[in-house]
Enzyme design. Sequence first.
Site, PDB file in Angstrom:
ATOM      1  N   ASP A 175     -45.133  17.624  74.079  1.00 51.65           N
ATOM      2  CA  ASP A 175     -44.269  17.007  75.103  1.00 51.65           C
ATOM      3  C   ASP A 175     -43.351  18.232  75.128  1.00 51.65           C
ATOM      4  OD1 ASP A 175     -42.734  16.940  72.641  1.00 51.65           O
ATOM      5  OD2 ASP A 175     -41.782  14.924  73.198  1.00 51.65           O
ATOM      6  N   SER A 204     -43.768  14.718  66.557  1.00 49.20           N
ATOM      7  CA  SER A 204     -43.544  15.845  67.396  1.00 49.20           C
ATOM      8  C   SER A 204     -44.039  17.066  66.700  1.00 49.20           C
ATOM      9  CB  SER A 204     -42.333  15.718  68.117  1.00 49.20           C
ATOM     10  OG  SER A 204     -42.206  16.677  69.212  1.00 49.20           O
ATOM     11  N   ASP A 237     -47.471  17.487  69.983  1.00 46.55           N
ATOM     12  CA  ASP A 237     -47.508  16.394  70.695  1.00 46.55           C
ATOM     13  C   ASP A 237     -47.515  16.529  72.127  1.00 46.55           C
ATOM     14  OD1 ASP A 237     -44.690  16.498  70.569  1.00 46.55           O
ATOM     15  OD2 ASP A 237     -44.560  14.289  71.035  1.00 46.55           O
ATOM     16  N   ASP A 282     -46.166  22.119  71.786  1.00 43.93           N
ATOM     17  CA  ASP A 282     -46.049  21.688  70.410  1.00 43.93           C
ATOM     18  C   ASP A 282     -47.129  20.695  70.163  1.00 43.93           C
ATOM     19  OD1 ASP A 282     -45.013  19.575  71.967  1.00 43.93           O
ATOM     20  OD2 ASP A 282     -43.265  19.240  70.445  1.00 43.93           O
TER      21      ASP A 282
END
Length: 592
Positions: free
Chosen positions: A337, A163, A335, A333
């Site tokens: 999510d 992440s 990734d 961000d």
Amino acid sequence: MAVADRFAAGFDPQVVAAWIADDPDPATRAELQALLATARGDADEAAAAHADLEDRFAGPLAFGTAGLRGALGGGPNRMNRAVVIRAAAGLAAFLHDTVGEGFSVVIGCDARYGSADFAADTAAVVTAAGGRAIMLPPQLPTPLLAFALLRLRADAGVMVTASHNPPRDNGYKVYLGESALRAGYALAGEDPVAAQRAAQAGAGAQIVPPFDAMIAERIAAVDAVASVPRAQGWETLGDEVVRAYLDRLRELDASAQAPLRIVLTAMHGVGGQTMTAALHEAGFEDVVPVDEQFSPDPDFPTVAFPNPEEPGALDLAIARAQGSGAELIIANDPDADRFSAAIPDPQAGSGTWRQLTGDEVGLLLGEFVGQRFSASEATHLTMANSIVSSRALAAVAAAHGLQHVSTLTGFKWISRVPGLVFGYEEALGYCVDPAAVRDKDGISAGLLFAALASRLKAEGRTVDDELARIRARDGVRLTAPLSFRVADVSLIAAAMRRLREAPPAQLAGSPVERVVDLSEGSPELPPTDGMVLETAAGDRVIIRPSGTEPKLKCYLEAAEPVAGAEALAGARSRAAARLAAMREQLAGSLGL
């Protein structure tokens, strides 16, 4: 023979040598061999190598409800192919024991170092174990994995990503489908009716207890990587999964109602193309990318931390927006999510931009979603947020006749609330379409926020106008974070111990009337390490260790009632003053 994953008593070169022999990756083998050679050499250099190896062999990287996450490198206490193969074997064994032969696992990965290899190793292990491995196209956002898991009705999902962690890290998130959950609850001896209900609510979400322990037990039973079969060849999806996701976004009715110039940053991650496509298909044609951050880059060269929450992370986006006529900044961000928004702040000066807090975005999106339901629909639906997020969403839910639930931190808890229509946590995570993605989703949340800003523009209003309207109705709740990053994590435990032994008697001049130790649990919340302090003024502070970083995190909220729109400025000023006072007091008293 089992390969040891830790030193039994101090530095043990034989344990290191055995791990090296079992490691399938030549890069991490060479890394450990070099360290071992140094540890056996010159005394000055040997001490540092000893310490490094002792850390790497302190024990296996812990598998929990966040799956795996850690620094890349060789050894059992790092993220590497040997550790991932063991984890995949444990997951496959769990699925074989619960679902049976032919279990299915959807696998995705971001663009970090090692991600593609970790995903391929997982697919190889799943296939050899008699499962069906379904690989997503490379370098897709985490929400696409959660979407594909539900759409394909798979038994599990694995997303290889760290992440927004620093470049040296990687991670391994695990999700479970309904069949695996139902069988797992039965294996744990749960009541069948309760198990069915919990499995339906949690299908497609990240794992929670007892499943983390069940999988971890099977990981621990893996003797050696050499004993884990790996197959060649598995199913790989094409662009149809992205197309299906974009088609689902159209059902959110999040189209542009007025032209809007949007600056978009992907933070060197994998969300840029999907976010751009989602905006364009909704009628937002004027999207200006931050070119330096648009393409995936595992080194994240333009940011100290690739996290929109961190100071300075949006500097390039704001620079691009200034003077360009932009009206909104959308930041994902790496990734994708998570989602952050920034808006022009003319009161602070021409060309000035203000990044909205996660609680402000949660309030705005909650109101936008809540307006969509009739009174008869609302009574059966629920909004949810983590306990560390603002209590303002509860007021929004009440204003629209919806139920409201507070959960522990993390979307593994928020997204499995029955009847959920919207959930969020202050750390920039939002779930706006839980029927399709049972996780936080920065793409759909960013799209919905753009639709809100567009609608407000069509009405001749701004995002700040909408915030003022909601607060005049529900009262002012201002929030602020306070974090302490430490090199020695034992300092966090010591600070929590001092807080439990002697909590403050007052905060910002108001007596602390209620102290709750979250580690004791309650009928509403499972036990977790944290403390809640509530004052006579209605303010609240929650203090807890971070689940993913060496930080102690404080969540501050100041509350003020509002007697009509004309009293809003005064209420906000009083709340802001107390918030600043609480921040200063805690910064000086926690001893970090």
